[in-house]
Write an enzyme that holds these catalytic residues in place. Structure first.
Site, PDB file in Angstrom:
ATOM      1  N   ARG A 184       0.859  -1.194   0.000  1.00  0.00           N
ATOM      2  CA  ARG A 184       0.000   0.000   0.000  1.00  0.00           C
ATOM      3  C   ARG A 184       0.888   1.235   0.000  1.00  0.00           C
ATOM      4  NH1 ARG A 184      -3.945   0.128   4.970  1.00  0.00           N
ATOM      5  NH2 ARG A 184      -5.095  -1.480   3.834  1.00  0.00           N
ATOM      6  N   ARG A 211      -1.649   6.825   9.506  1.00  0.00           N
ATOM      7  CA  ARG A 211      -1.841   6.299   8.150  1.00  0.00           C
ATOM      8  C   ARG A 211      -1.859   7.456   7.145  1.00  0.00           C
ATOM      9  NH1 ARG A 211      -3.860   1.099   8.128  1.00  0.00           N
ATOM     10  NH2 ARG A 211      -3.097   0.001   9.955  1.00  0.00           N
ATOM     11  N   LYS A 222      -3.718   1.854  14.825  1.00  0.00           N
ATOM     12  CA  LYS A 222      -3.649   2.780  13.699  1.00  0.00           C
ATOM     13  C   LYS A 222      -4.224   4.146  14.084  1.00  0.00           C
ATOM     14  CE  LYS A 222      -6.157  -0.119  11.228  1.00  0.00           C
ATOM     15  NZ  LYS A 222      -7.039  -0.771  10.252  1.00  0.00           N
ATOM     16  N   LYS A 230      -5.662   7.805  12.165  1.00  0.00           N
ATOM     17  CA  LYS A 230      -6.019   8.311  10.831  1.00  0.00           C
ATOM     18  C   LYS A 230      -6.325   9.797  10.876  1.00  0.00           C
ATOM     19  CE  LYS A 230      -7.491   3.847   9.204  1.00  0.00           C
ATOM     20  NZ  LYS A 230      -8.549   3.001   8.641  1.00  0.00           N
ATOM     21  N   CYS A 288     -15.265  -2.551  -0.438  1.00  0.00           N
ATOM     22  CA  CYS A 288     -13.897  -2.902  -0.039  1.00  0.00           C
ATOM     23  C   CYS A 288     -13.439  -4.118  -0.850  1.00  0.00           C
ATOM     24  CB  CYS A 288     -13.874  -3.216   1.456  1.00  0.00           C
ATOM     25  SG  CYS A 288     -14.624  -4.803   1.837  1.00  0.00           S
ATOM     26  N   CYS A 307      -8.529 -10.388   1.108  1.00  0.00           N
ATOM     27  CA  CYS A 307      -8.586  -9.974   2.506  1.00  0.00           C
ATOM     28  C   CYS A 307      -8.819 -11.168   3.435  1.00  0.00           C
ATOM     29  CB  CYS A 307      -9.685  -8.941   2.709  1.00  0.00           C
ATOM     30  SG  CYS A 307      -9.775  -8.450   4.435  1.00  0.00           S
ATOM     31  N   CYS A 360     -16.892  -7.372   5.925  1.00  0.00           N
ATOM     32  CA  CYS A 360     -16.854  -7.652   7.367  1.00  0.00           C
ATOM     33  C   CYS A 360     -17.110  -6.347   8.102  1.00  0.00           C
ATOM     34  CB  CYS A 360     -15.520  -8.300   7.764  1.00  0.00           C
ATOM     35  SG  CYS A 360     -14.224  -7.101   8.171  1.00  0.00           S
ATOM     36  N   CYS A 420     -14.036  -0.903   6.046  1.00  0.00           N
ATOM     37  CA  CYS A 420     -13.016  -0.241   5.232  1.00  0.00           C
ATOM     38  C   CYS A 420     -13.589   0.681   4.149  1.00  0.00           C
ATOM     39  CB  CYS A 420     -12.099  -1.277   4.588  1.00  0.00           C
ATOM     40  SG  CYS A 420     -11.177  -2.226   5.810  1.00  0.00           S
TER      41      CYS A 420
END
Ligand code: SRM
Ligand code: SF4
Length: 638
Positions: A71, A140, A224, A226, A446, A452, A491, A495
């Protein structure tokens, strides 16, 4: 020596032992294996890569089909032409021949084998890119509106400060360059002097001394983190879903005065764990421009020092804000900042924006926003987007900005080149903005299966057919022009930000989704779970009554999300419970054009794409083509 506090998650120990993100990645990379150890996987994330396996290829008893997702970290979605062409080539040589524009304005490459990781990462870095810090427990990719306006100072400032915030929060360890470039340092622009000064200015405990990482320390963040920078009124970045959002405030001359600060947004949940939930960011306060770096450091330090390092499901900043409340949080931030924050400055109402189509950039040049369905840049029989972009980039060398809605913007276009660029796009089947179904234009899904590891359902691969079904249903109930924000994830991690969609699908169990309704069309209000577990086959039966009730009872101009929120789920459920589908039949009628019962048969992805293309070309319903083909085949067996 820094030691891990007594009760912390396993990952905290892995980070501590990693020697500033070196091990065990450096050692395991040299081993002749297809994959990394558990510790290696965790540290590799900080370098911008996830270990994955192709879930379509899993065979019991056999080793998984391992590969790596990479990424990019590119604040504000900025991708120079040279980097784009490099990524395009790497995807073909080492990846799965596609590029994936993400919901945070990055690119992902999927399917890279372990033995090619070093080549791929070093090529990205040598061509003006980076993957450092794109994943892992740190800041991120910092988002900013993708619109490349040159004559609107607030947009210029948002892009500039996204870059600076990213530089401030980028890991300082040399490990990345040692491992992937044999110690060679990347030729990137030096951070702004104010950023360099802020990295060394202690404030009141924001800096940790004697570690490779003055801002993060040995343990990095608990989870994480953001962030985004935007301008008043522009919510293309979904600012309420971020841990930290800065809004540039300018004076009447367009000069920067300071920033409104929001904090504590986040979307992820875990099914059946009520203590996990999506949450909107709270307004925290306003700071003058001179204080912005210290304010950002103060918020990061608050989460770094007080975030939950034991329970990773409770470790995001949103839970600190939830547990403490805004006042206690602000007080703590102010203690790191060393001064009080001011009340927020008034700003314009927030709006969703995507910048698709041709626009003036403000300096005589043009920009062009292109829709990328679910962010996947690829070539198929009817749509050669990857080829088109390569051709355009090879010829015109245009910089690019990825958008937070998985689309992209090409800019610095000389008006004299507009016709030729449009010609390339037309020839390769890339739709003009006016040809797009608005439902598709503003939807997101996503990646989910097969890459994934956390997916419980399909998402990107089924979204086109889901939107076809929603469109057919809207046509059927007499809402042919209707559109609203639809997002799907495989899920509950969220995302593609489904909890800020007017119609959200969240993978619950194989072939079944939760349905979330009622978010505001400008992403300032969360949706709520309307149905916990809807088999996807029941999509029409579930949505038809809602659309019918919406059509009958909406206020003029009211959007689907606002409507569901206004009337409430009790009313919707009551109506749905007694709803009789109209004489033209339920879903089946909509799809087959008759009231006959519908039978469902699965078809493969590639076949579906070709079928859809042929149906569009011939102006025929897909069902008719399938029926004719299957009938002909069955006849041939007689
Ligand atoms: Fe995400 C994990 C894909 C944006 C919440 N996300 C993953 C992983 C890496 C799966 C994994 O951990 O093994 C997915 C890789 C799938 C694949 O095959 O590529 C993945 N996330 C994505 C992307 C590519 C989705 C997309 O459609 O574009 C987005 C990459 C953004 C980027 O460039 O950095 C992406 N992820 C998001 C967002 C939206 C956002 O940031 O605006 C969220 C919800 C917002 C939030 O964080 O609250 C999100 N992803 C998660 C979570 C849950 C985090 C949490 O707080 O618990 C996970 C799982 C985890 O971290 O444990 C996750
Ligand atoms: Fe994977 Fe879930 Fe994120 Fe989709 S939402 S990419 S299934 S983690």
């Amino acid at each position: 020596m820094v030691t891990t506090p007594a009760k912390v998650s396993k990952v905290e120990g892995i980070k501590e032992r990693s020697n500033a993100l070196r091990e065990p990645v450096a050692t395991e990379l040299l081993q002749d294996t297809t994959h990394f150890s558990e510790d290696g996987i965790q540290i590799l994330k900080f370098h911008g890569s996830y270990q994955q396996d192709n879930r379509d290829n899993r065979v019991k008893g056999q080793e998984k089909d391992y590969s790596f997702m990479l990424r990019t970290r590119n604040p504000g979605g900025y991708i120079p032409a040279q980097l784009y062409l490099t990524l395009d080539k790497l995807a073909d040589e080492y990846g799965n021949h596609t590029l994936r524009a993400t919901t945070r304005q990055g690119f992902q490459l999927h399917g890279v084998p372990k033995q090619n990781l070093k080549t791929v990462i070093s090529s990205i870095v040598r061509n003006m890119g980076s993957t450092l810090g794109a994943c892992g427990d740190l800041s991120r990719n910092v988002m900013a509106p993708a619109a490349p306006y040159k004559n609107r100072p607030e947009y210029v400032l948002a892009r500039e400060y996204a870059e600076r915030l990213a530089d401030l929060l980028t890991p300082q360890t040399e490990a990345y360059y040692e491992i992937w470039l044999d110690g060679e340092k990347a030729l990137t622009a030096e951070p702004h002097p104010d950023v360099v000064a802020a990295l060394h200015r202690n404030g009141n405990g924001t800096i940790i001394h004697d570690t490779a990482e003055p801002i993060y320390g040995v343990h990095y963040m608990p989870r994480k983190f953001k962030a985004c920078v935007t301008v008043p009124g522009d919510n293309s970045v979904d600012l309420f879903s971020q841990d930290l959002s800065l809004v540039v405030i300018t004076d009447s001359q367009g000069e920067l005065e300071g920033f409104n600060i929001y904090a504590g947004g986040g979307l992820a949940r875990t099914h059946n764990k009520e203590e996990t939930f999506p949450r909107l960011a709270d307004p925290i306060g306003y700071v003058d421009k001179a204080d912005i770096y210290d304010a950002a450091k103060a918020i990061v330090a608050t989460q770094r020092d007080y975030g939950d390092r034991f329970n990773r499901r409770h470790a995001r900043l949103k839970y600190l804000l939830h547990d403490w409340g805004v006042d206690q949080f602000r007080e703590k931030v102010e203690s790191y900042l060393g001064k009080p924050m001011q009340p927020l400055k008034p700003t314009a109402e927030w709006a969703y924006k995507d910048y698709l189509g041709w626009h003036e950039q403000g300096d005589g040049k043009l920009f062009l926003g292109l829709s990328v369905e679910n962010g996947r840049v690829k070539d198929e029989s009817s749509l050669q987007l990857k080829t088109a972009l390569r051709e355009i980039e090879e010829k015109f060398q245009l910089p690019l900005r990825l958008t937070p809605s998985q689309d992209l913007v090409l800019y610095e276009i000389d008006p004299a080149d507009q016709e030729e660029i449009q010609g390339i796009l037309d020839r390769t089947g890339v739709k003009r903005v006016e040809q797009l179904d608005p439902l598709v234009r503003i939807s997101m899904a996503c990646p989910a299966l097969p890459t994934c590891g956390l997916a419980v359902t399909e998402s990107e691969r089924v979204m086109p057919s889901i939107l076809d079904r929603v469109r057919a249903l809207l046509d059927k109930v007499g809402l042919p022009q209707e559109s609203f924000i639809t997002r799907m994830t495989g899920c509950p991690n969220g995302c593609a930000r489904p909890y800020l969609a007017e119609l959200g699908f969240v993978g619950q169990s194989p072939e079944s989704y939760q349905i979330w309704l009622g978010a505001a069309p400008n992403q300032t209000r969360l949706s709520q779970a309307y149905i916990d577990n809807m088999p996807i086959a029941d999509l029409e039966a579930t949505l038809e009554p809602l659309f019918v009730y919406f059509k009958k009872n909406r206020k003029k101009g009211e959007s689907f999300g606002d409507f569901c929120d206004r009337v409430g789920f009790d009313v919707l459920r009551e109506f749905a419970a007694t709803y009789e589908p109209s004489a033209s039949g339920g879903l089946v009628g909509a799809i087959l054009g008759s009231g006959k019962p519908r039978y469902r048969v699965g078809i493969r992805d590639g076949v579906y794409d070709r079928l859809k293309a042929v149906a569009t070309e011939q102006g025929k319903p897909m069902t008719d083509i399938v029926n004719e083909a299957v009938d002909a085949y069955l006849q041939s067996l007689r």
